[in-house]
Design a protein around this motif. Sequence first.
Motif, short mmCIF file in Angstrom:
data_model
loop_
_atom_site.label_atom_id
_atom_site.label_comp_id
_atom_site.label_asym_id
_atom_site.label_seq_id
_atom_site.Cartn_x
_atom_site.Cartn_y
_atom_site.Cartn_z
N VAL A 65 -8.62 -3.94 -12.80
CA VAL A 65 -9.78 -4.75 -13.16
C VAL A 65 -9.58 -5.26 -14.59
O VAL A 65 -9.23 -4.51 -15.49
CB VAL A 65 -11.08 -3.91 -13.08
N GLY A 66 -9.81 -6.54 -14.78
CA GLY A 66 -9.55 -7.17 -16.08
C GLY A 66 -8.29 -8.00 -16.05
O GLY A 66 -8.23 -9.07 -16.66
N GLU A 67 -7.28 -7.52 -15.31
CA GLU A 67 -6.06 -8.28 -15.12
C GLU A 67 -6.16 -9.12 -13.84
O GLU A 67 -5.49 -10.14 -13.71
CB GLU A 67 -4.86 -7.35 -15.04
N THR A 68 -6.97 -8.65 -12.91
CA THR A 68 -7.26 -9.37 -11.68
C THR A 68 -8.71 -9.09 -11.33
O THR A 68 -9.37 -8.31 -12.01
CB THR A 68 -6.32 -8.95 -10.53
N THR A 69 -9.22 -9.72 -10.29
CA THR A 69 -10.59 -9.46 -9.86
C THR A 69 -10.58 -8.69 -8.55
O THR A 69 -9.60 -8.73 -7.79
CB THR A 69 -11.37 -10.78 -9.65
N ILE A 70 -11.67 -8.00 -8.29
CA ILE A 70 -11.80 -7.29 -7.02
C ILE A 70 -11.84 -8.28 -5.88
O ILE A 70 -11.20 -8.08 -4.83
CB ILE A 70 -13.04 -6.39 -7.05
N GLU A 71 -12.56 -9.38 -6.06
CA GLU A 71 -12.59 -10.42 -5.03
C GLU A 71 -11.19 -10.95 -4.76
O GLU A 71 -10.80 -11.17 -3.61
CB GLU A 71 -13.50 -11.56 -5.46
N GLY A 72 -10.40 -11.16 -5.83
CA GLY A 72 -9.05 -11.67 -5.66
C GLY A 72 -8.18 -10.73 -4.84
O GLY A 72 -7.39 -11.17 -4.00
N VAL A 73 -8.32 -9.43 -5.08
CA VAL A 73 -7.57 -8.44 -4.29
C VAL A 73 -8.04 -8.45 -2.85
O VAL A 73 -7.24 -8.46 -1.91
CB VAL A 73 -7.73 -7.04 -4.90
N TRP A 74 -9.36 -8.45 -2.64
CA TRP A 74 -9.93 -8.39 -1.30
C TRP A 74 -9.46 -9.56 -0.43
O TRP A 74 -9.21 -9.40 0.77
CB TRP A 74 -11.45 -8.38 -1.41
N CYS A 75 -9.32 -10.73 -1.04
CA CYS A 75 -8.93 -11.93 -0.30
C CYS A 75 -7.45 -12.27 -0.45
O CYS A 75 -7.02 -13.36 -0.06
CB CYS A 75 -9.77 -13.12 -0.78
N SER A 76 -6.66 -11.34 -0.97
CA SER A 76 -5.25 -11.60 -1.27
C SER A 76 -4.37 -11.57 -0.03
O SER A 76 -4.72 -11.02 1.01
CB SER A 76 -4.73 -10.56 -2.27
N ALA A 77 -3.18 -12.14 -0.20
CA ALA A 77 -2.18 -12.10 0.88
C ALA A 77 -1.75 -10.66 1.16
O ALA A 77 -1.48 -10.30 2.31
CB ALA A 77 -0.98 -12.95 0.48
N ALA A 78 -1.70 -9.83 0.12
CA ALA A 78 -1.29 -8.43 0.31
C ALA A 78 -2.29 -7.69 1.20
O ALA A 78 -1.89 -6.93 2.09
CB ALA A 78 -1.17 -7.74 -1.03
N MET A 79 -3.59 -7.90 0.97
CA MET A 79 -4.59 -7.25 1.81
C MET A 79 -4.56 -7.81 3.23
O MET A 79 -4.75 -7.07 4.20
CB MET A 79 -5.99 -7.42 1.22
N GLU A 80 -4.28 -9.09 3.36
CA GLU A 80 -4.21 -9.67 4.71
C GLU A 80 -3.01 -9.13 5.46
O GLU A 80 -3.08 -8.89 6.67
CB GLU A 80 -4.16 -11.20 4.63
N ARG A 81 -1.88 -8.89 4.77
CA ARG A 81 -0.73 -8.27 5.43
C ARG A 81 -1.08 -6.87 5.91
O ARG A 81 -0.68 -6.45 7.00
CB ARG A 81 0.46 -8.22 4.47
N LEU A 82 -1.83 -6.14 5.09
CA LEU A 82 -2.24 -4.80 5.47
C LEU A 82 -3.15 -4.84 6.70
O LEU A 82 -2.99 -4.05 7.64
CB LEU A 82 -2.93 -4.13 4.29
N ARG A 83 -4.12 -5.76 6.71
CA ARG A 83 -5.02 -5.88 7.88
C ARG A 83 -4.23 -6.27 9.14
O ARG A 83 -4.48 -5.75 10.22
CB ARG A 83 -6.11 -6.91 7.60
#
Length: 333
Positions: free
Chosen positions: A282-300
Amino acid sequence: MKPSKHADPNVRILTDEVFLTDRDEHLEEYRRKWRENPHHHIVGRFPIHLDVESTSVCNLKCPFCAGTYERYDHGFMDFDLYRNIIDEGCEKGLYSIKLNFRGEPLMHPRIADMVAYAKQQGIVDVFFNTNATLLTERIGEQLIHAGLDRLIVSFEGFTSEVYEQNRVGAQFHVVVENVRNFVHLKRRLGTSLPLLRLQTVAIDDSPDYIEQYKEFWDEWADEITCIDLRDEQKDYSAVSVAGWECPYPWRRLCVTWDGMILTCPFVNRSLDSYSWRGFGRVGETTIEGVWCSAAMERLRQAHRSSTSHVIEPCRFCSYRGTELAKRDRKDEP
């Protein structure tokens, strides 16, 4: 698979489901999304829920807890960091926070302030797990006035011998008295909140244990539950997952005391091996940015395609391994 009302298979409700009583439309909307979003693969703009680690420090050494065996940095979340997390969540649709991950929240000197700030900002459901060793009347009154919605007391057994074997460093009679005094305090103040849950890890899955546990706490608890005993030291990375999906990638993220954003609070083995270090801070990125990221989509996508056993951190997950072991036992002739 139709989503159940409770929708958390690792938790068995032993009494009426008081926590799921619909107190208002916002709570009902939150619980509906908790049940339905994983079933329909709905992501949304922001997690429904955040596990916010107020502290990673704990005063006990329980044999079934990952924190007893792990190597990780200890500390307390800075209040400015906490405020940033809550402010972003409130702006973007966060419903719920749990103020713990690896530590004991009552050790944080500003835990009541954390509760109060989240409630002031409109978080629907604010709660945490505690071992209740530090649940004095003073902190209990502070938590009640702060607006805490739920308090989950983790407590094994109904005798000092069983309890102190499993809650190493705690004293049975002290914690029992703390919990009962907290209930008396609620009654004196005339408040129903926070709802009080007594929860045991399934150290003994026999009907006798469950029934005696219920009887011991029935007069004092709003709700009594039993959660699965997970082996935090076992390597689950070779276990395949055909036909099984974890619901959490559609529900929650976890933020550690120092701001690291993780998938969920079940990443212990992967963190311990230092093979996976989360999605940034947090501070270097946003929680929203992580939630909607390509990395999270790969995990899903790995969960949708039954390949979560090859992706980090899920391949190490004790929750995944425990759920699959339960499924395999059901399939046995």
